[in-house]
Scaffold this motif. Structure first.
Motif, mmCIF file in Angstrom:
data_model
loop_
_atom_site.group_PDB
_atom_site.id
_atom_site.type_symbol
_atom_site.label_atom_id
_atom_site.label_comp_id
_atom_site.label_asym_id
_atom_site.label_seq_id
_atom_site.Cartn_x
_atom_site.Cartn_y
_atom_site.Cartn_z
ATOM 1 N N VAL A 1 -32.195 -17.492 -6.533
ATOM 2 C CA VAL A 1 -32.741 -17.810 -5.214
ATOM 3 C C VAL A 1 -34.167 -17.298 -5.040
ATOM 4 O O VAL A 1 -34.788 -17.519 -3.995
ATOM 5 N N ARG B 1 -29.819 -12.892 0.967
ATOM 6 C CA ARG B 1 -30.343 -14.179 0.473
ATOM 7 C C ARG B 1 -29.507 -14.695 -0.699
ATOM 8 O O ARG B 1 -29.345 -15.910 -0.868
ATOM 9 N N ALA B 2 -29.002 -13.768 -1.526
ATOM 10 C CA ALA B 2 -28.223 -14.164 -2.700
ATOM 11 C C ALA B 2 -26.758 -14.413 -2.371
ATOM 12 O O ALA B 2 -25.991 -14.844 -3.241
#
Length: 545
Positions: free
Chosen positions: A186, A147-148
């Motif tokens: 995020v 996700r990052a």
């Protein structure tokens, strides 16, 4: 409303008495004069000990309160226990989009390096983010890395490290803000109601340990909103001072917002909330080799996951403000009337912080500024006398001055015995005339002042090791240790005329202990019971009978 406290020992901060009279939240009289006054009620101290309530000169109450809202990993004694607790929490909270918790013991894995795959075994389909107890390190699972956007071919970001496995893949441990921010940016924001409740949790925690004032040493814009909302709802219940975070990557934009944020806090109109301070980080921490040292770490190489690197200068740790940028930033903050509060762990960072304050004094002229250097774990001999000379308050965490696992497993191997034996020179600093104040850095470590005082006066672990104390010449006498957690913190807060001592005219901020700490054996101090905590004469905490 007037209250007489009687039948115990009253420690004023300088001497003892046997009675105290409080009226409308203010101390009126002591001793026989107190007994002769008009009281509406009497508190029988039952032979206990009444003293000024404690202040905590460096802590993170919002972070500490939020720990209760995630998986309870603080007490876990192994990686397997942490993984099991994360799995339990995830199963009981299926609607949580991200699993966020703190704070795990960084000494449970070699070199403090934790693998994403271990957390994958607990949760594979949702991001997991755990903070280490140093609050400078994340341990995340593989989906959080995804996700990052963190991949094996990424270079280390500015002010951060991304350790890799020997095959070049990302390990799952992220060090310092340049790396941890990649994940934080995020993550969804916590619900504001949860954050306000966390401040209530923090207040419960501190009041139960006799603390009525805390320096929140790391406040970002969203945190200001939370504090103001809590103040407007009457949810604070104790005193807080906010220190706005100064990030070297964004300082030029941040500094234009500090005064308006302070104004917003003042306009909230709460006597329990102030915002008079700006917080700088000069370096990281020794345990992950980001503390800035004058001489290299003992390995001569810098641990980087399963690999070792020898980048020029990397073995000296991480300097977060390059060149004279810290000094110039501190000057600008000082011009706005803020107190300077600098995290400095390594001896190079301490020197840089002292240099910055010296620069501020030279350029902005004399005033009562009371700058703070927090932690001061390692100070070069040449810099010891500069604290008193510059009027710098060393705010130190006495609980850390012991030979625990953090020290023996992570710290001493990195510093070597000779440097390790110069850590936490509290008595030496005090003898120079520096205004030694104490703090806990909670939730990094226990926020109970008596836990820290026990170490300050013994330099021993809870098990009593080593006999005679570690670096015994740095033992602080009990009366000075108590003062460092009361009057000295009040001085740090510019509040020495308001609280921190039991004298007529001062606020009745009190803690009632069931025994006398000045005659209690050092290892027994943490066992003293807080019977009650009073803020402005009102009982803010009462122990269960």
């Amino acid at each position: 409303m007037a209250t007489l406290f009687d039948n115990g020992t009253i420690w004023t901060g300088a001497q003892t008495s046997d009675a105290l009279l409080v009226a409308d939240g203010v101390i009126v009289a002591l001793g026989q004069q107190a007994r002769e006054g008009q009281a509406d009620e009497t508190v029988d101290l039952e032979g206990g000990f009444l003293m000024p309530s404690f202040g905590d000169g460096h802590a993170h109450p919002l972070y500490g309160g939020l720990e209760a809202a995630g998986p309870q990993v603080r007490q876990c004694g192994s990686v397997d226990e942490i993984v099991a607790e994360v799995a339990r929490f995830a199963a009981e909270n299926p609607d949580e989009e991200w699993i966020v918790g703190a704070s795990y013991d960084g000494s449970l894995a070699p070199g403090g390096l934790f693998d994403a795959r271990w957390l994958d075994a607990a949760v594979l389909d949702r991001p997991v983010v755990l903070r280490a107890w140093d609050y400078h390190t994340f341990w995340v699972n593989s989906i959080a890395l995804l996700r990052a956007g963190i991949t094996g071919d990424m270079d280390d970001p500015v002010l951060g490290e991304i350790p890799h496995r020997p095959d070049g893949s990302v390990l799952g441990t992220l060090r310092e803000w340049g790396a941890t921010d990649l994940v934080s940016n995020v993550m969804p924001a916590r619900d504001e109601a949860v954050r306000i409740a966390a401040l209530g949790t923090a207040a419960d925690y501190f009041l139960a340990r006799g603390v009525t004032w805390v320096q929140d040493a790391w406040v970002e814009p969203a945190d200001v909103d939370t504090y103001i909302a809590a103040a407007e709802q009457g949810a604070l219940r104790m005193r807080f001072n906010l220190a706005f975070y100064a990030d070297p990557r964004h300082f030029d934009s941040q500094v234009t917002q500090y005064a308006s944020a302070r104004d917003r806090v003042q306009q909230a109109g709460s006597p329990l909330l102030t915002a008079n301070t700006v917080k700088f980080f000069a370096d990281g921490v020794v345990e992950n080799e980001t503390g800035a040292l004058l001489a290299p770490y003992c390995s001569g190489l810098h641990s980087h996951g399963g690999q070792e690197r020898s980048d020029p200068g990397s073995s000296h740790g991480m300097t977060l403000w390059e060149g004279d940028s810290l000094a110039e930033a501190a000057r600008r903050v000082d011009e706005l009337g803020f107190q300077i509060h600098i995290h400095a762990i390594g001896d190079a960072a301490v020197r840089q912080a002292l240099d910055a304050i010296e620069y501020v004094v030279a350029h902005n002229g004399p005033r009562d500024r009371r700058p703070v250097i927090a932690h001061a774990q390692l100070i070069d001999d040449a810099d010891i006398d500069r604290f008193a000379a510059l009027g710098v308050i060393p705010n130190m965490q006495p609980l850390w001055a012991q030979m625990d696992a953090l020290m023996t497993v992570l710290t001493i191997p990195r510093l070597g015995v000779e440097r390790a034996d110069k850590q936490y020179r509290m008595h030496t600093l005090e003898n120079t005339g520096a205004a030694l104040a104490f703090g806990s850095d909670w939730p990094v470590s226990s926020g109970a002042p008596l836990d820290g005082i026990a170490v300050a006066v013994s330099r021993r672990t809870a098990e009593g090791d080593p006999e005679g104390g570690w670096i015994p010449e740095e033992i602080v006498p009990i009366d000075r240790a108590l003062s460092s957690y009361t009057a000295a913190v009040a001085y740090q807060a510019f509040a020495e005329n308001a609280w921190g001592r039991l004298v007529p005219g001062a606020s009745a901020d009190l803690v009632w202990l069931d025994g006398d700490p000045t005659t209690t054996a050092a290892l027994d101090l943490p066992g003293l019971r807080v019977r009650g905590t009073y803020l402005q004469g009102r009982r803010a905490y009462a122990a269960e009978q």
